[in-house]
Design a protein around this motif. Structure first.
Motif, PDB file in Angstrom:
ATOM      1  N   LEU A   1       0.821  -1.199   0.000  1.00 11.66           N
ATOM      2  CA  LEU A   1       0.000   0.000   0.000  1.00 11.66           C
ATOM      3  C   LEU A   1       0.863   1.259   0.000  1.00 11.66           C
ATOM      4  CD1 LEU A   1      -2.940   0.673  -0.180  1.00 11.66           C
ATOM      5  CD2 LEU A   1      -3.039   0.744   2.295  1.00 11.66           C
ATOM      6  N   ALA A   2       1.987   1.240   0.718  1.00 10.32           N
ATOM      7  CA  ALA A   2       2.881   2.398   0.759  1.00 10.32           C
ATOM      8  C   ALA A   2       3.393   2.746  -0.630  1.00 10.32           C
ATOM      9  CB  ALA A   2       4.041   2.134   1.710  1.00 10.32           C
ATOM     10  N   GLU A   3       3.650   1.734  -1.466  1.00 11.17           N
ATOM     11  CA  GLU A   3       4.123   1.970  -2.829  1.00 11.17           C
ATOM     12  C   GLU A   3       3.076   2.673  -3.672  1.00 11.17           C
ATOM     13  OE1 GLU A   3       5.268  -1.867  -4.320  1.00 11.17           O
ATOM     14  OE2 GLU A   3       6.927  -2.039  -2.900  1.00 11.17           O
ATOM     15  N   THR A   4       1.835   2.571  -3.293  1.00 16.41           N
ATOM     16  CA  THR A   4       0.735   3.163  -4.050  1.00 16.41           C
ATOM     17  C   THR A   4       0.449   4.596  -3.618  1.00 16.41           C
ATOM     18  OG1 THR A   4      -0.236   0.966  -4.184  1.00 16.41           O
ATOM     19  CG2 THR A   4      -1.672   2.777  -4.717  1.00 16.41           C
ATOM     20  N   MET A   5       0.883   4.964  -2.420  1.00 17.22           N
ATOM     21  CA  MET A   5       0.533   6.271  -1.888  1.00 17.22           C
ATOM     22  C   MET A   5       1.428   7.368  -2.468  1.00 17.22           C
ATOM     23  SD  MET A   5      -2.016   5.246  -0.346  1.00 17.22           S
ATOM     24  CE  MET A   5      -2.558   6.840   0.135  1.00 17.22           C
ATOM     25  N   PRO A   6       0.852   8.527  -2.772  1.00 18.24           N
ATOM     26  CA  PRO A   6       1.605   9.615  -3.402  1.00 18.24           C
ATOM     27  C   PRO A   6       2.438  10.391  -2.388  1.00 18.24           C
ATOM     28  CG  PRO A   6      -0.635  10.308  -2.990  1.00 18.24           C
ATOM     29  CD  PRO A   6      -0.545   8.855  -2.583  1.00 18.24           C
ATOM     30  N   ASP A   7       3.375  11.161  -2.926  1.00 23.37           N
ATOM     31  CA  ASP A   7       4.091  12.138  -2.116  1.00 23.37           C
ATOM     32  C   ASP A   7       3.176  13.353  -2.070  1.00 23.37           C
ATOM     33  OD1 ASP A   7       6.383  10.510  -1.983  1.00 23.37           O
ATOM     34  OD2 ASP A   7       6.938  11.170  -4.000  1.00 23.37           O
ATOM     35  N   THR A   8       2.736  13.716  -0.885  1.00 18.95           N
ATOM     36  CA  THR A   8       1.750  14.793  -0.801  1.00 18.95           C
ATOM     37  C   THR A   8       1.895  15.573   0.490  1.00 18.95           C
ATOM     38  OG1 THR A   8      -0.605  15.314  -0.852  1.00 18.95           O
ATOM     39  CG2 THR A   8      -0.011  13.274   0.217  1.00 18.95           C
ATOM     40  N   ASP A   9       1.482  16.825   0.414  1.00 19.44           N
ATOM     41  CA  ASP A   9       1.413  17.667   1.604  1.00 19.44           C
ATOM     42  C   ASP A   9      -0.014  17.718   2.133  1.00 19.44           C
ATOM     43  OD1 ASP A   9       4.104  18.311   1.485  1.00 19.44           O
ATOM     44  OD2 ASP A   9       3.750  20.018   0.151  1.00 19.44           O
ATOM     45  N   ALA A  10      -0.913  16.989   1.468  1.00 19.59           N
ATOM     46  CA  ALA A  10      -2.324  16.977   1.881  1.00 19.59           C
ATOM     47  C   ALA A  10      -2.454  16.384   3.278  1.00 19.59           C
ATOM     48  CB  ALA A  10      -3.157  16.166   0.898  1.00 19.59           C
ATOM     49  N   SER A  11      -3.441  16.853   4.000  1.00 21.40           N
ATOM     50  CA  SER A  11      -3.665  16.329   5.349  1.00 21.40           C
ATOM     51  C   SER A  11      -4.126  14.875   5.265  1.00 21.40           C
ATOM     52  CB  SER A  11      -4.729  17.161   6.075  1.00 21.40           C
ATOM     53  OG  SER A  11      -6.012  16.867   5.571  1.00 21.40           O
ATOM     54  N   GLY A  12      -3.909  14.152   6.334  1.00 23.05           N
ATOM     55  CA  GLY A  12      -4.358  12.762   6.403  1.00 23.05           C
ATOM     56  C   GLY A  12      -5.851  12.654   6.211  1.00 23.05           C
ATOM     57  N   GLU A  13      -6.590  13.624   6.713  1.00 20.30           N
ATOM     58  CA  GLU A  13      -8.048  13.602   6.605  1.00 20.30           C
ATOM     59  C   GLU A  13      -8.487  13.735   5.147  1.00 20.30           C
ATOM     60  OE1 GLU A  13     -11.742  12.930   7.870  1.00 20.30           O
ATOM     61  OE2 GLU A  13      -9.997  12.917   9.193  1.00 20.30           O
ATOM     62  N   VAL A  14      -7.840  14.620   4.403  1.00 20.08           N
ATOM     63  CA  VAL A  14      -8.187  14.814   2.988  1.00 20.08           C
ATOM     64  C   VAL A  14      -7.877  13.537   2.214  1.00 20.08           C
ATOM     65  CG1 VAL A  14      -7.552  16.066   0.884  1.00 20.08           C
ATOM     66  CG2 VAL A  14      -7.895  17.319   3.021  1.00 20.08           C
ATOM     67  N   LEU A  15      -6.706  12.963   2.440  1.00 19.38           N
ATOM     68  CA  LEU A  15      -6.326  11.742   1.740  1.00 19.38           C
ATOM     69  C   LEU A  15      -7.252  10.587   2.117  1.00 19.38           C
ATOM     70  CD1 LEU A  15      -4.387  10.620  -0.327  1.00 19.38           C
ATOM     71  CD2 LEU A  15      -2.780  10.123   1.517  1.00 19.38           C
ATOM     72  N   ARG A  16      -7.656  10.527   3.384  1.00 26.00           N
ATOM     73  CA  ARG A  16      -8.599   9.494   3.833  1.00 26.00           C
ATOM     74  C   ARG A  16      -9.918   9.602   3.082  1.00 26.00           C
ATOM     75  NH1 ARG A  16      -6.469   9.564   8.971  1.00 26.00           N
ATOM     76  NH2 ARG A  16      -7.594  11.403   9.540  1.00 26.00           N
ATOM     77  N   GLU A  17     -10.392  10.830   2.908  1.00 22.16           N
ATOM     78  CA  GLU A  17     -11.660  11.026   2.185  1.00 22.16           C
ATOM     79  C   GLU A  17     -11.532  10.595   0.727  1.00 22.16           C
ATOM     80  OE1 GLU A  17     -13.161  15.009   2.723  1.00 22.16           O
ATOM     81  OE2 GLU A  17     -12.925  14.870   4.895  1.00 22.16           O
ATOM     82  N   VAL A  18     -10.406  10.909   0.094  1.00 21.91           N
ATOM     83  CA  VAL A  18     -10.176  10.503  -1.294  1.00 21.91           C
ATOM     84  C   VAL A  18     -10.125   8.982  -1.386  1.00 21.91           C
ATOM     85  CG1 VAL A  18      -8.515  10.575  -3.203  1.00 21.91           C
ATOM     86  CG2 VAL A  18      -9.044  12.664  -1.939  1.00 21.91           C
ATOM     87  N   LEU A  19      -9.433   8.340  -0.428  1.00 16.02           N
ATOM     88  CA  LEU A  19      -9.360   6.880  -0.422  1.00 16.02           C
ATOM     89  C   LEU A  19     -10.735   6.264  -0.208  1.00 16.02           C
ATOM     90  CD1 LEU A  19      -6.070   6.243   1.581  1.00 16.02           C
ATOM     91  CD2 LEU A  19      -6.478   5.799  -0.834  1.00 16.02           C
ATOM     92  N   ALA A  20     -11.525   6.866   0.668  1.00 22.12           N
ATOM     93  CA  ALA A  20     -12.880   6.346   0.906  1.00 22.12           C
ATOM     94  C   ALA A  20     -13.712   6.409  -0.369  1.00 22.12           C
ATOM     95  CB  ALA A  20     -13.555   7.131   2.029  1.00 22.12           C
ATOM     96  N   LEU A  21     -13.595   7.498  -1.113  1.00 24.31           N
ATOM     97  CA  LEU A  21     -14.324   7.618  -2.378  1.00 24.31           C
ATOM     98  C   LEU A  21     -13.831   6.588  -3.387  1.00 24.31           C
ATOM     99  CD1 LEU A  21     -14.524  11.503  -2.697  1.00 24.31           C
ATOM    100  CD2 LEU A  21     -16.411   9.925  -2.199  1.00 24.31           C
ATOM    101  N   PHE A  22     -12.511   6.352  -3.406  1.00 23.42           N
ATOM    102  CA  PHE A  22     -11.971   5.328  -4.303  1.00 23.42           C
ATOM    103  C   PHE A  22     -12.543   3.959  -3.960  1.00 23.42           C
ATOM    104  CE2 PHE A  22      -8.866   1.898  -4.853  1.00 23.42           C
ATOM    105  CZ  PHE A  22      -8.818   1.855  -6.241  1.00 23.42           C
ATOM    106  N   VAL A  23     -12.514   3.617  -2.692  1.00 23.27           N
ATOM    107  CA  VAL A  23     -13.005   2.304  -2.266  1.00 23.27           C
ATOM    108  C   VAL A  23     -14.483   2.150  -2.613  1.00 23.27           C
ATOM    109  CG1 VAL A  23     -13.452   0.841  -0.248  1.00 23.27           C
ATOM    110  CG2 VAL A  23     -11.244   1.972  -0.489  1.00 23.27           C
ATOM    111  N   GLN A  24     -15.258   3.208  -2.424  1.00 25.59           N
ATOM    112  CA  GLN A  24     -16.677   3.152  -2.771  1.00 25.59           C
ATOM    113  C   GLN A  24     -16.892   2.969  -4.265  1.00 25.59           C
ATOM    114  OE1 GLN A  24     -18.376   6.740  -1.179  1.00 25.59           O
ATOM    115  NE2 GLN A  24     -18.126   6.073   0.944  1.00 25.59           N
ATOM    116  N   SER A  25     -15.942   3.431  -5.073  1.00 29.62           N
ATOM    117  CA  SER A  25     -16.090   3.329  -6.527  1.00 29.62           C
ATOM    118  C   SER A  25     -15.789   1.922  -7.055  1.00 29.62           C
ATOM    119  CB  SER A  25     -15.164   4.335  -7.226  1.00 29.62           C
ATOM    120  OG  SER A  25     -13.813   3.890  -7.200  1.00 29.62           O
ATOM    121  N   LEU A  26     -15.175   1.085  -6.241  1.00 27.30           N
ATOM    122  CA  LEU A  26     -14.815  -0.261  -6.682  1.00 27.30           C
ATOM    123  C   LEU A  26     -16.034  -1.169  -6.730  1.00 27.30           C
ATOM    124  CD1 LEU A  26     -11.586  -0.827  -4.541  1.00 27.30           C
ATOM    125  CD2 LEU A  26     -11.687  -0.342  -7.003  1.00 27.30           C
ATOM    126  N   GLU A  27     -16.002  -2.151  -7.633  1.00 30.97           N
ATOM    127  CA  GLU A  27     -17.050  -3.163  -7.621  1.00 30.97           C
ATOM    128  C   GLU A  27     -16.913  -3.971  -6.325  1.00 30.97           C
ATOM    129  OE1 GLU A  27     -16.359  -7.157  -8.813  1.00 30.97           O
ATOM    130  OE2 GLU A  27     -15.646  -6.379 -10.718  1.00 30.97           O
TER     131      GLU A  27
END
Length: 181
Positions: free
Chosen positions: A101-127
């Protein structure tokens, strides 16, 4: 007992809240901790620490989903304990899952909360099957072998599918402006 009733018990500082939480979510917490730690006594200690952390967190927190809140606490405590015990070579499966999972995560200055929300939306988009495989591996720390058994697949098929999901995640994050070095 309903989650909102259990949360109300915490707000009333009624110790029955812990008993109800244990009855409702104890097995799930133990499963999450066992998947990460692969040791019964360490897992049991994490579960007990989860109840203490819940008591300390509610109030002021008022979780929207008690099950997700409880699992997140149990998971985080188990990962912390895993890292402490890692020096002695515990649970190679968990180490591999975190590295994947670490290999998949971007280099970002975004807060953990923002990234968590993006990940949650990604997971919801999966079959559904991909969502369950992703969560099973990277949230509940199930081994590839256990996921394969649960889904009637070969371990290789699960590994390939997880790889493709991680690649989708990378693309999803790139499309949303996240960058990789």
């Amino acid at each position: 007992m309903q989650d909102h009733e259990i949360i109300a018990l915490y707000f009333d500082r009624n110790e029955r809240a812990i008993i109800e939480t244990a009855q409702q979510y104890g097995k799930l917490c133990h499963k999450v901790a066992m998947n990460i730690l692969n040791n019964r006594s360490d897992a049991e200690e994490c579960v007990n620490d989860t109840y203490l952390k819940l008591w300390q967190s509610i109030p002021p927190e008022r979780p929207r989903s008690l099950s997700a809140f409880v699992c997140r606490i149990a998971r985080n405590l188990a990962i912390d304990r895993y890292r402490t015990l890692h020096k002695r070579g515990y649970n190679r499966d968990m180490e591999v899952a975190l590295e994947e999972l670490a290999e998949t995560m971007p280099d970002t200055d975004a807060s953990g909360e923002v990234l968590r929300e993006v990940l949650a939306l990604f997971v919801q988009s999966l079959e559904e099957t991909d969502r369950r495989l992703f969560l099973g591996r990277y949230w509940y720390a199930c081994s590839v072998k256990d996921l394969a058994k649960a889904w009637g697949m070969t371990p290789n098929a699960v590994s390939v599918r997880l790889y493709k999901i991680r690649e989708k995640l990378k693309q999803y994050l790139l499309e949303r402006g996240y960058r990789y070095e």
